[in-house]
Design a protein around this motif. Sequence first.
Motif, PDB file in Angstrom:
ATOM      1  N   GLY A 213       0.802  -1.213   0.000  1.00 20.64           N
ATOM      2  CA  GLY A 213       0.000   0.000   0.000  1.00 20.64           C
ATOM      3  C   GLY A 213       0.834   1.262   0.000  1.00 20.64           C
ATOM      4  O   GLY A 213       0.326   2.348  -0.288  1.00 20.64           O
ATOM      5  N   ALA A 214       2.131   1.126   0.313  1.00 20.19           N
ATOM      6  CA  ALA A 214       3.027   2.285   0.309  1.00 20.19           C
ATOM      7  C   ALA A 214       3.576   2.570  -1.080  1.00 20.19           C
ATOM      8  O   ALA A 214       4.365   3.502  -1.260  1.00 20.19           O
ATOM      9  CB  ALA A 214       4.173   2.049   1.288  1.00 20.19           C
ATOM     10  N   VAL A 215       3.176   1.771  -2.075  1.00 21.76           N
ATOM     11  CA  VAL A 215       3.567   1.979  -3.472  1.00 21.76           C
ATOM     12  C   VAL A 215       2.311   2.453  -4.211  1.00 21.76           C
ATOM     13  O   VAL A 215       1.431   1.645  -4.508  1.00 21.76           O
ATOM     14  CB  VAL A 215       4.115   0.691  -4.103  1.00 21.76           C
ATOM     15  N   PRO A 216       2.187   3.751  -4.509  1.00 22.17           N
ATOM     16  CA  PRO A 216       0.919   4.280  -5.018  1.00 22.17           C
ATOM     17  C   PRO A 216       0.366   3.565  -6.242  1.00 22.17           C
ATOM     18  O   PRO A 216      -0.854   3.427  -6.377  1.00 22.17           O
ATOM     19  CB  PRO A 216       1.256   5.741  -5.331  1.00 22.17           C
ATOM     20  N   HIS A 217       1.226   3.112  -7.164  1.00 17.28           N
ATOM     21  CA  HIS A 217       0.733   2.465  -8.378  1.00 17.28           C
ATOM     22  C   HIS A 217       0.884   0.953  -8.349  1.00 17.28           C
ATOM     23  O   HIS A 217       0.790   0.296  -9.394  1.00 17.28           O
ATOM     24  CB  HIS A 217       1.413   3.057  -9.613  1.00 17.28           C
ATOM     25  N   HIS A 218       1.097   0.387  -7.159  1.00 17.25           N
ATOM     26  CA  HIS A 218       0.995  -1.070  -7.050  1.00 17.25           C
ATOM     27  C   HIS A 218      -0.447  -1.441  -7.387  1.00 17.25           C
ATOM     28  O   HIS A 218      -1.389  -0.801  -6.924  1.00 17.25           O
ATOM     29  CB  HIS A 218       1.322  -1.511  -5.624  1.00 17.25           C
ATOM     30  N   GLY A 300       4.815  15.515   5.081  1.00 15.16           N
ATOM     31  CA  GLY A 300       4.918  16.127   3.761  1.00 15.16           C
ATOM     32  C   GLY A 300       5.766  15.338   2.782  1.00 15.16           C
ATOM     33  O   GLY A 300       5.419  15.228   1.596  1.00 15.16           O
ATOM     34  N   GLU A 301       6.872  14.775   3.245  1.00 22.85           N
ATOM     35  CA  GLU A 301       7.743  14.017   2.345  1.00 22.85           C
ATOM     36  C   GLU A 301       7.152  12.684   1.948  1.00 22.85           C
ATOM     37  O   GLU A 301       7.670  12.019   1.031  1.00 22.85           O
ATOM     38  CB  GLU A 301       9.114  13.805   3.005  1.00 22.85           C
ATOM     39  N   ARG A 302       6.100  12.291   2.586  1.00 24.94           N
ATOM     40  CA  ARG A 302       5.476  10.995   2.299  1.00 24.94           C
ATOM     41  C   ARG A 302       4.225  11.132   1.425  1.00 24.94           C
ATOM     42  O   ARG A 302       3.519  10.168   1.197  1.00 24.94           O
ATOM     43  CB  ARG A 302       5.120  10.263   3.605  1.00 24.94           C
ATOM     44  N   PHE A 303       3.957  12.356   0.952  1.00 22.12           N
ATOM     45  CA  PHE A 303       2.893  12.597  -0.040  1.00 22.12           C
ATOM     46  C   PHE A 303       3.622  12.835  -1.354  1.00 22.12           C
ATOM     47  O   PHE A 303       4.110  13.927  -1.614  1.00 22.12           O
ATOM     48  CB  PHE A 303       2.058  13.796   0.377  1.00 22.12           C
ATOM     49  N   ILE A 304       3.706  11.815  -2.200  1.00 20.91           N
ATOM     50  CA  ILE A 304       4.682  11.805  -3.296  1.00 20.91           C
ATOM     51  C   ILE A 304       4.061  11.905  -4.683  1.00 20.91           C
ATOM     52  O   ILE A 304       4.737  11.624  -5.680  1.00 20.91           O
ATOM     53  CB  ILE A 304       5.564  10.544  -3.202  1.00 20.91           C
ATOM     54  N   TYR A 342       2.404   7.649   2.356  1.00 19.38           N
ATOM     55  CA  TYR A 342       3.004   6.346   2.046  1.00 19.38           C
ATOM     56  C   TYR A 342       4.254   6.154   2.889  1.00 19.38           C
ATOM     57  O   TYR A 342       5.227   6.907   2.762  1.00 19.38           O
ATOM     58  CB  TYR A 342       3.328   6.272   0.551  1.00 19.38           C
ATOM     59  N   LEU A 343       4.215   5.172   3.776  1.00 21.54           N
ATOM     60  CA  LEU A 343       5.325   4.869   4.667  1.00 21.54           C
ATOM     61  C   LEU A 343       6.020   3.618   4.147  1.00 21.54           C
ATOM     62  O   LEU A 343       5.507   2.503   4.310  1.00 21.54           O
ATOM     63  CB  LEU A 343       4.813   4.664   6.093  1.00 21.54           C
ATOM     64  N   PRO A 344       7.175   3.779   3.475  1.00 21.06           N
ATOM     65  CA  PRO A 344       7.832   2.659   2.792  1.00 21.06           C
ATOM     66  C   PRO A 344       8.053   1.451   3.705  1.00 21.06           C
ATOM     67  O   PRO A 344       8.507   1.580   4.846  1.00 21.06           O
ATOM     68  CB  PRO A 344       9.167   3.262   2.350  1.00 21.06           C
ATOM     69  N   GLY A 348       0.285   2.280   3.422  1.00 21.63           N
ATOM     70  CA  GLY A 348      -0.095   3.535   2.798  1.00 21.63           C
ATOM     71  C   GLY A 348      -1.563   3.808   3.005  1.00 21.63           C
ATOM     72  O   GLY A 348      -2.347   2.905   3.344  1.00 21.63           O
ATOM     73  N   VAL A 349      -1.951   5.068   2.799  1.00 22.55           N
ATOM     74  CA  VAL A 349      -3.354   5.484   2.899  1.00 22.55           C
ATOM     75  C   VAL A 349      -3.641   6.455   1.766  1.00 22.55           C
ATOM     76  O   VAL A 349      -2.862   7.388   1.531  1.00 22.55           O
ATOM     77  CB  VAL A 349      -3.649   6.178   4.248  1.00 22.55           C
TER      78      VAL A 349
END
Length: 376
Positions: A213-218, A300-304, A342-344, A348-349
């Motif tokens: 879920g931390a990979v937006p286009h997974h 902020g750095e986790r909104f990619i 997204y927390l690697p 993710g949410v």
Amino acid sequence: MSSPDQPVPFTADDYRARMTRAAESADAAGLAGVLVAPGPDLVHLTGYRLPAETERLTLLVLRAGQDPVLVVPALEAPDAERATGAPALTLRDWTDASDPYALTAGLLDGQGRFGVSDNTWALHLLALQQRLPGTSYASLTAALPMLRAVKDAAELERLTAAGAAADAAYEKILGVRFSGRKETEVAADLAAFLTESGHSQVDFTVVGSGPNGAVPHHEAGDRTIERGDMVVLDFGGLKHGYGSDTSRTAHVGEPTAEEQRVHDVVREAQEAGCRAVRPGVACQDIDRAARAVITGFGYGERFIHRTGHGIGVTTHEPPYMIEGEEQPLVPGMCFSVEPGIYLPGRFGVRIEDIVTVTEDGGRRLNTTSREMAIVE
């Protein structure tokens, strides 16, 4: 009278008006005309849908003050004639033994800058340019970014129906079992629910569990969903030729305090983005409104990715809700508002609604709960 299952059909007059607006907009932008290859621009302007990968030249030529012309292979001319928009334009067909580029060149003056649909094959554009060395070209996204951005009432009706159908699919997917099943299995259920709700085409079914879920286009893989997983669901397709796209984030069993907090931040950011929608506001301000919330909470750095994209005859099209896009919103524009964190390696949410600009604000086309759903 129309219904979500039987929308009012587009007429030749509708397509004629769209082509006229496109030609006039091109003229106002200093372009000599517009050249449209198979793809979403052609569907929007004429109602004619055919594979964009066809190697034979099909090209719509639009010029201010002139009748629209569709250059089309002779073997495909009967289908083009049956297309809803065909009565609004002239067909010029060509056979395999003839030169379609010479035919097209004859419709142009040999000078000037033309807007060209983004998915035009280089093969066709280079051949045309060789015959018309005095011409130059610009992508339609850059030259006419508002070409398909503002929807009329009939288009809004279709987008509303598509959004409601996607919402129905989401309500159904919450009733299936997640834990112990692969992401691909849940994605297959989701695709089936989209089809059951009236989608003629399913474009994507993202099921990102746990670290995926931390990979937006997974999209969906062989990972087995486990109890304790956060699961990002992002799905959509076409109904009546217009797109749906929505995201919600569920949890298998009860979430931790951190998971709930991250979800609450995204929900607040998404709400801020939707509240910012109103005529005259720049596209980038929607991104700024959502991003400010996430940044304020330290993520902020986790909104990619950008906050949103337009939607219409495709699920992704201009305009884009991103820093640097100063295009002002106008009534009839439709786009997503979909911030995420997204927390690697962890989770993710993302929460997403399609929003349309109204005369005094915005209206969401997705209405399902944005609270974290608990699934089994």
